[in-house]
Design a protein around this motif. Structure first.
Motif, PDB file in Angstrom:
ATOM      1  N   LYS A  37      28.136  51.015   8.679  1.00 55.05           N
ATOM      2  CA  LYS A  37      29.214  51.767   8.047  1.00 55.05           C
ATOM      3  C   LYS A  37      30.522  51.571   8.828  1.00 55.05           C
ATOM      4  CE  LYS A  37      30.321  56.343   6.277  1.00 55.05           C
ATOM      5  NZ  LYS A  37      30.065  57.777   6.377  1.00 55.05           N
ATOM      6  N   GLU A  40      31.887  48.101   8.103  1.00 50.15           N
ATOM      7  CA  GLU A  40      32.523  48.039   6.775  1.00 50.15           C
ATOM      8  C   GLU A  40      33.906  48.683   6.824  1.00 50.15           C
ATOM      9  OE1 GLU A  40      30.131  49.670   3.580  1.00 50.15           O
ATOM     10  OE2 GLU A  40      28.387  48.532   4.253  1.00 50.15           O
ATOM     11  N   GLU A  41      33.986  49.834   7.510  1.00 47.05           N
ATOM     12  CA  GLU A  41      35.261  50.546   7.641  1.00 47.05           C
ATOM     13  C   GLU A  41      36.272  49.679   8.393  1.00 47.05           C
ATOM     14  OE1 GLU A  41      36.760  54.841   9.351  1.00 47.05           O
ATOM     15  OE2 GLU A  41      34.618  54.580   8.995  1.00 47.05           O
ATOM     16  N   TYR A  42      35.803  49.012   9.443  1.00 44.89           N
ATOM     17  CA  TYR A  42      36.652  48.112  10.234  1.00 44.89           C
ATOM     18  C   TYR A  42      37.199  46.986   9.358  1.00 44.89           C
ATOM     19  CZ  TYR A  42      37.735  44.237  13.367  1.00 44.89           C
ATOM     20  OH  TYR A  42      38.345  43.177  13.978  1.00 44.89           O
ATOM     21  N   GLU A  43      36.318  46.365   8.576  1.00 47.09           N
ATOM     22  CA  GLU A  43      36.720  45.266   7.693  1.00 47.09           C
ATOM     23  C   GLU A  43      37.773  45.735   6.689  1.00 47.09           C
ATOM     24  OE1 GLU A  43      35.832  41.995   7.631  1.00 47.09           O
ATOM     25  OE2 GLU A  43      34.612  42.242   9.424  1.00 47.09           O
ATOM     26  N   SER A  44      37.528  46.909   6.120  1.00 45.93           N
ATOM     27  CA  SER A  44      38.440  47.468   5.131  1.00 45.93           C
ATOM     28  C   SER A  44      39.813  47.739   5.760  1.00 45.93           C
ATOM     29  CB  SER A  44      37.846  48.756   4.572  1.00 45.93           C
ATOM     30  OG  SER A  44      38.757  49.390   3.725  1.00 45.93           O
ATOM     31  N   LEU A  45      39.830  48.306   6.956  1.00 42.86           N
ATOM     32  CA  LEU A  45      41.092  48.596   7.653  1.00 42.86           C
ATOM     33  C   LEU A  45      41.824  47.311   8.041  1.00 42.86           C
ATOM     34  CD1 LEU A  45      39.998  51.622   9.879  1.00 42.86           C
ATOM     35  CD2 LEU A  45      41.603  51.690   7.967  1.00 42.86           C
ATOM     36  N   GLU A  46      41.075  46.291   8.417  1.00 39.04           N
ATOM     37  CA  GLU A  46      41.683  44.992   8.745  1.00 39.04           C
ATOM     38  C   GLU A  46      42.391  44.418   7.517  1.00 39.04           C
ATOM     39  OE1 GLU A  46      42.101  42.827  11.382  1.00 39.04           O
ATOM     40  OE2 GLU A  46      41.484  44.465  12.685  1.00 39.04           O
ATOM     41  N   GLN A  47      41.719  44.493   6.361  1.00 44.69           N
ATOM     42  CA  GLN A  47      42.316  43.991   5.106  1.00 44.69           C
ATOM     43  C   GLN A  47      43.579  44.772   4.761  1.00 44.69           C
ATOM     44  OE1 GLN A  47      39.228  44.220   2.129  1.00 44.69           O
ATOM     45  NE2 GLN A  47      38.552  42.116   2.496  1.00 44.69           N
ATOM     46  N   GLU A  48      43.491  46.099   4.913  1.00 42.50           N
ATOM     47  CA  GLU A  48      44.647  46.945   4.609  1.00 42.50           C
ATOM     48  C   GLU A  48      45.806  46.618   5.555  1.00 42.50           C
ATOM     49  OE1 GLU A  48      45.874  51.666   4.176  1.00 42.50           O
ATOM     50  OE2 GLU A  48      43.833  51.160   4.795  1.00 42.50           O
ATOM     51  N   SER A  51      47.425  43.389   4.535  1.00 43.89           N
ATOM     52  CA  SER A  51      48.213  43.631   3.326  1.00 43.89           C
ATOM     53  C   SER A  51      49.529  44.343   3.663  1.00 43.89           C
ATOM     54  CB  SER A  51      47.380  44.472   2.356  1.00 43.89           C
ATOM     55  OG  SER A  51      48.141  44.854   1.257  1.00 43.89           O
TER      56      SER A  51
END
Length: 101
Positions: A37, A40-48, A51
């Motif tokens: 989890k 996944e949160e790390y990956e999502s924050l990296e993408q954000e 962006s």
């Protein structure tokens, strides 16, 4: 009676060991899920973050462009050349010539 007590103790040890093994297994699974989890949160924050950095770049470029446009416009703007305009209300025809059509 001694043999019966010994067998009962052995059964208890086996049950306790099994219970402990299951608890340890459950704990490891929970840790793994928590790590997944977090990943996944790390990956999502990296993408954000990527962006947002891209958006900052675009906005910075737009700001530079608009600053240049403003600088060019200030050279020809009748509202900025007449000192009286700072004291009185600007005339609508002078204002109209500065506004985009």
């Amino acid at each position: 009676a001694d043999v019966f007590q010994s067998r009962e103790e052995d059964d208890r040890k086996v049950r306790r060991r099994e219970k402990n093994r299951v608890a340890a297994q459950r704990s490891r699974k929970k840790q793994t899920q928590k790590a997944d989890k977090l990943h996944e949160e790390y990956e999502s924050l990296e993408q954000e973050n990527t962006s947002l950095k891209r958006e900052i770049g675009k906005l910075t470029d737009e700001m530079k462009h608009l600053s240049e446009v403003l600088k060019d416009h200030e050279k020809i703007c009748p509202l900025l050349h007449c000192t009286m305009n700072f004291v009185t209300i600007p005339r609508l025809d002078a204002l109209a010539s500065c506004l985009p059509r």
